[in-house]
Design a protein around this motif. Structure first.
Motif, mmCIF file in Angstrom:
data_model
loop_
_atom_site.group_PDB
_atom_site.id
_atom_site.type_symbol
_atom_site.label_atom_id
_atom_site.label_comp_id
_atom_site.label_asym_id
_atom_site.label_seq_id
_atom_site.Cartn_x
_atom_site.Cartn_y
_atom_site.Cartn_z
ATOM 1 N N ALA A 95 0.834 -1.207 0.000
ATOM 2 C CA ALA A 95 0.000 0.000 0.000
ATOM 3 C C ALA A 95 0.868 1.255 0.000
ATOM 4 N N PHE A 96 1.941 1.221 0.776
ATOM 5 C CA PHE A 96 2.832 2.372 0.838
ATOM 6 C C PHE A 96 3.505 2.620 -0.508
ATOM 7 N N VAL A 97 3.948 1.543 -1.152
ATOM 8 C CA VAL A 97 4.598 1.677 -2.468
ATOM 9 C C VAL A 97 3.605 2.193 -3.504
ATOM 10 N N ARG A 98 2.376 1.667 -3.488
ATOM 11 C CA ARG A 98 1.361 2.142 -4.441
ATOM 12 C C ARG A 98 1.086 3.627 -4.253
ATOM 13 N N ARG A 99 1.043 4.081 -3.002
ATOM 14 C CA ARG A 99 0.810 5.500 -2.746
ATOM 15 C C ARG A 99 1.949 6.336 -3.297
ATOM 16 N N TRP A 100 3.178 5.840 -3.117
ATOM 17 C CA TRP A 100 4.346 6.552 -3.638
ATOM 18 C C TRP A 100 4.286 6.618 -5.168
ATOM 19 N N LEU A 101 4.023 5.496 -5.812
ATOM 20 C CA LEU A 101 4.012 5.454 -7.275
ATOM 21 C C LEU A 101 2.892 6.310 -7.857
ATOM 22 N N ALA A 102 1.797 6.459 -7.112
ATOM 23 C CA ALA A 102 0.693 7.279 -7.608
ATOM 24 C C ALA A 102 1.087 8.738 -7.763
ATOM 25 N N GLY A 103 2.139 9.156 -7.064
ATOM 26 C CA GLY A 103 2.554 10.556 -7.133
ATOM 27 C C GLY A 103 3.743 10.810 -8.014
ATOM 28 N N THR A 104 4.217 9.798 -8.753
ATOM 29 C CA THR A 104 5.416 10.002 -9.568
ATOM 30 C C THR A 104 5.184 10.979 -10.715
ATOM 31 N N GLY A 105 3.939 11.113 -11.163
ATOM 32 C CA GLY A 105 3.654 12.110 -12.199
ATOM 33 C C GLY A 105 3.961 13.513 -11.704
ATOM 34 N N ALA A 106 3.582 13.806 -10.466
ATOM 35 C CA ALA A 106 3.893 15.114 -9.882
ATOM 36 C C ALA A 106 5.400 15.288 -9.720
ATOM 37 N N TRP A 107 6.087 14.198 -9.369
ATOM 38 C CA TRP A 107 7.546 14.267 -9.247
ATOM 39 C C TRP A 107 8.183 14.601 -10.590
ATOM 40 N N ASP A 108 7.713 13.965 -11.656
ATOM 41 C CA ASP A 108 8.262 14.246 -12.996
ATOM 42 C C ASP A 108 8.054 15.708 -13.372
ATOM 43 N N GLN A 109 6.882 16.248 -13.027
ATOM 44 C CA GLN A 109 6.624 17.657 -13.320
ATOM 45 C C GLN A 109 7.555 18.561 -12.514
ATOM 46 N N MET A 110 7.812 18.191 -11.277
ATOM 47 C CA MET A 110 8.732 18.973 -10.456
ATOM 48 C C MET A 110 10.131 18.965 -11.069
ATOM 49 N N MET A 111 10.559 17.797 -11.591
ATOM 50 C CA MET A 111 11.893 17.691 -12.167
ATOM 51 C C MET A 111 12.033 18.526 -13.435
ATOM 52 N N VAL A 112 10.929 18.759 -14.133
ATOM 53 C CA VAL A 112 10.974 19.632 -15.315
ATOM 54 C C VAL A 112 11.406 21.034 -14.902
ATOM 55 N N TRP A 113 10.793 21.539 -13.830
ATOM 56 C CA TRP A 113 11.147 22.884 -13.368
ATOM 57 C C TRP A 113 12.534 22.908 -12.745
ATOM 58 N N ALA A 114 12.920 21.833 -12.033
ATOM 59 C CA ALA A 114 14.254 21.774 -11.446
ATOM 60 C C ALA A 114 15.323 21.787 -12.538
ATOM 61 N N SER A 115 15.087 21.047 -13.625
ATOM 62 C CA SER A 115 16.041 21.022 -14.739
ATOM 63 C C SER A 115 16.122 22.386 -15.409
ATOM 64 N N ALA A 116 14.969 23.042 -15.533
ATOM 65 C CA ALA A 116 14.962 24.357 -16.181
ATOM 66 C C ALA A 116 15.757 25.371 -15.353
ATOM 67 N N LEU A 117 15.651 25.293 -14.033
ATOM 68 C CA LEU A 117 16.392 26.229 -13.182
ATOM 69 C C LEU A 117 17.898 26.071 -13.341
ATOM 70 N N ALA A 118 18.343 24.840 -13.581
ATOM 71 C CA ALA A 118 19.777 24.585 -13.696
ATOM 72 C C ALA A 118 20.250 24.524 -15.142
ATOM 73 N N SER A 119 19.372 24.808 -16.078
ATOM 74 C CA SER A 119 19.717 24.696 -17.498
ATOM 75 C C SER A 119 20.297 26.011 -18.019
ATOM 76 N N GLY A 120 21.364 25.874 -18.802
ATOM 77 C CA GLY A 120 21.923 27.071 -19.416
ATOM 78 C C GLY A 120 20.996 27.669 -20.446
ATOM 79 N N GLY A 121 20.280 26.815 -21.193
ATOM 80 C CA GLY A 121 19.364 27.324 -22.214
ATOM 81 C C GLY A 121 18.210 28.095 -21.619
ATOM 82 N N ALA A 122 17.580 27.514 -20.580
ATOM 83 C CA ALA A 122 16.449 28.204 -19.955
ATOM 84 C C ALA A 122 16.909 29.312 -19.023
ATOM 85 N N GLY A 123 18.201 29.320 -18.677
ATOM 86 C CA GLY A 123 18.709 30.314 -17.739
ATOM 87 C C GLY A 123 18.493 31.740 -18.210
ATOM 88 N N LYS A 124 18.506 31.956 -19.513
ATOM 89 C CA LYS A 124 18.299 33.329 -20.033
ATOM 90 C C LYS A 124 16.905 33.823 -19.689
#
Length: 615
Positions: free
Chosen positions: A186-215
């Motif tokens: 049950a705990f693992v299923r709850r964690w996996l249910a939120g991985t979509g939100a994690w992926d979205q968070m990583m998009v913004w994290a990558s953009a913050l550290a990206s040279g291209g998006a840095g401008k």
């Protein structure tokens, strides 16, 4: 499902697997043996006079000590064998998975978003604590089987001293194990249910550290806003996880209380019986030791290994269904010598879409012909190239080579006769020579074909400037390596395709092969190609009409159909869409516009006069 879990261990080999299984089984039996030895030792101590004590307890003491040492020795021996078995199992799993993905003749299935997610899950490369490799689940099953044997042995020992304690301890131990496994699931299923939100968070994290998006981040002041988006997605994922984690902690406390209560129900009567003389101290000692081992054996394998590996194995099974390994095509092959390629009433729609990209297309590519395909964006040019490469199959109609349907030739046979340069080419971090001979990686390196390909691609001047010539690594991350410009890389890739032509390919397909080159260099490259193509058919897609004017025939695609075709002069005389496109582009060149994709405009060489004359 347990059989499926155990299958990856076939790659470990029978000798290693037998040795590991033996060690795990011995580890599982040690608690029962230790309980017997401890009971015997305590019994000797209690029942023998002082002057005979040492002689009486010597052998039980040696046995008990040996069992304790054996426990540590088995752990030391098991760990490297466990590691080796896991490494072999996971290596074989990844090898088979990659071969299956690479052996898929077309791209339809691989380009589906669901397939990419399945590949990531099945890749046996854990990214968080919920993910496990196939070997984790397999070894967990081995441990579970061995634990069942040890569990039975401890129960037998316990029954020999206090039979009534067996059901009192066994039933709760098994029930708690099952309940704990479900709680983890049950705990693992709850964690996996939120991985979509994690992926979205990583998009913004990558953009913050990206040279291209840095401008944009700095110019528009997006930093605080992006951090806010990250926090939103993190909370979206972890708030349900935290609530589930709190519930799991309460379950663990409840489990501990149950274990304590059950053990007291056995330990207190056993101790009281021994104290009152109703049973021996040896019996009480053995019962206490065997009873405790029942609960420790119930935790002999981590349920997270099973839950996490299940997702990996289920994704692998789904990929095996989506990407079946098909037997090689029949014996059909192209006859020696030049061949004609024909599109016969070909239509195509990308999977999952209703838009017809190519609509009943008829086209012939003759041996030795330089055919140019032009058209506006979205006209179907690159799709036509992908069909020609066998990366997709037509929705209807057929494509033939030398009169044989490409479906009958099979992708591997056909691709030995065709060479391609794709618009989104790959830059391999290899030496210059290795990058080029990849054009026919299935053959030994041919120095003569290598030299001819370099000359035809205009690569020789680039090679002369490389520190180690052909042997220079094309990556700064490698010792002695250099990085090339976009145009130089494009010449490397063109030489790769030409190397295949000089090694026997009868059709050369070029999709925007010189978009990074200046106009004069591109003109020179294709002038050499036109002179030296021999019987090789050449299909060229280029946005620069100054280059395609050298073609024997020009085809204009519009809406998935051929609307105009002929030589440059014929199409200019027609005064249609092609002539309009050519006049617009020629005017842009006369004004000094250079449309290379290599570097900023102020770094691009060339004058308005020379570019206009080339146009």
């Amino acid at each position: 499902m347990r059989i499926v879990f155990l299958r990856p261990l076939r790659a470990a080999g029978p000798v290693l697997l037998t040795a590991l299984l033996t060690l795990l089984l011995l580890q599982a039996l040690l608690p029962a043996a230790t309980a017997l030895a401890m009971g015997e030792l305590v019994g000797r101590v209690r029942g023998v006079p002082g002057e005979e004590l040492w002689q009486a307890v010597l052998w039980p003491l040696l046995a008990f000590t040996g069992l304790l040492l054996g426990t540590h020795l088995l752990e030391c021996l098991t760990e490297p064998l466990d590691f080796l078995a896991r490494a072999r199992a996971d290596g074989d799993h990844r090898r088979r998975l990659l071969l299956r993905a690479a052996s898929t003749p077309t791209l339809e299935v691989l380009e589906r978003p669901g397939t990419r997610q399945l590949l990531r899950t099945a890749a046996a490369d854990p990214e968080n604590w919920t993910e496990r490799k196939p070997s984790d689940g397999a070894v967990a099953q081995l441990r579970l089987l061995c634990a069942a044997v040890g569990f039975g042995a401890s129960a037998v020992v316990l029954a020999g001293y206090a039979w009534w304690a067996v059901p009192v301890l066994v039933v709760p131990a098994v029930a708690l194990r099952v309940h704990f496994g479900r709680s983890i699931s049950a705990f693992v299923r709850r964690w996996l249910a939120g991985t979509g939100a994690w992926d979205q968070m990583m998009v913004w994290a990558s953009a913050l550290a990206s040279g291209g998006a840095g401008k944009d981040v700095r110019v528009f002041g997006l930093g605080e806003w992006m951090v806010g988006r990250m926090r939103h997605h993190l909370l979206e994922m972890f708030e349900p996880v935290w609530r589930e984690h709190i519930r799991h902690l309460w379950r663990c406390l409840a489990h501990g209380a149950v274990v304590l209560a059950v053990l007291l129900c056995v330990f207190v009567p056993a101790a009281s019986s021994a104290a009152g003389g109703e049973s021996t101290v040896a019996a009480a000692t053995a019962a206490l030791s065997a009873g405790w081992s029942l609960f420790t054996l119930a935790e002999y394998c981590d349920p997270r290994d099973v839950v996490g590996a299940r997702a990996c194995l289920e994704a692998t099974a789904e990929l095996e269904r989506l990407l079946p390994v098909r037997p090689a095509a029949g014996a059909a092959d192209l006859a020696e010598g030049p061949f004609t390629v024909r599109f016969e009433d070909v239509s195509f729609r990308y999977p999952g879409t209703d838009r017809t990209v190519l609509d009943r297309l008829d086209l012939e590519i003759a041996p030795g012909e330089l055919l140019a395909i032009v058209g506006m964006n979205g006209a179907g040019k690159s799709t036509l190239i992908k069909l020609l490469a066998g990366l997709y199959t037509p929705t209807s109609g057929r494509i033939t080579a030398g009169g044989t349907d490409l479906a009958d030739l099979g992708p591997e046979t056909w691709r030995r006769h065709v060479s391609m340069v794709f618009q989104d080419f790959v830059r391999y971090e290899l030496s210059a020579a290795e990058n080029v001979v990849l054009g026919r990686a299935d053959r030994p390196r041919d120095e003569q074909a290598l030299a001819r390909a370099a000359a035809d691609a205009g690569l020789s001047p680039v090679l002369q400037r490389l520190p180690a010539g052909w042997d220079t690594p094309l990556a700064r991350s490698r010792t002695g390596g250099v990085d090339l410009s976009g145009g130089q890389w494009q010449q490397i890739v063109l030489a790769r395709a030409l190397y295949a032509v000089h090694s026997g390919a009868g059709l050369l397909v070029l999709d925007e092969p010189t978009a990074h080159l200046d106009v004069r260099t591109e003109f020179d490259v294709f002038a050499r190609l036109a002179r030296r193509r021999g019987d090789t058919g050449v299909v060229l897609i280029s946005h620069r009409l100054s280059t395609v004017r050298q073609a024997d025939r020009i085809v204009l695609l519009d809406g998935g159909r051929i609307t105009e075709q002929g030589t440059h002069d014929e199409l200019m005389a027609l005064g249609g869409t092609y002539a309009e496109m050519f006049h617009i582009q020629a005017e842009r060149f006369r004004r000094g516009y250079d449309d290379r994709l290599d570097g900023p405009p102020d770094d691009r060489p060339g004058t308005a006069t020379t570019q206009g004359e080339s146009a």
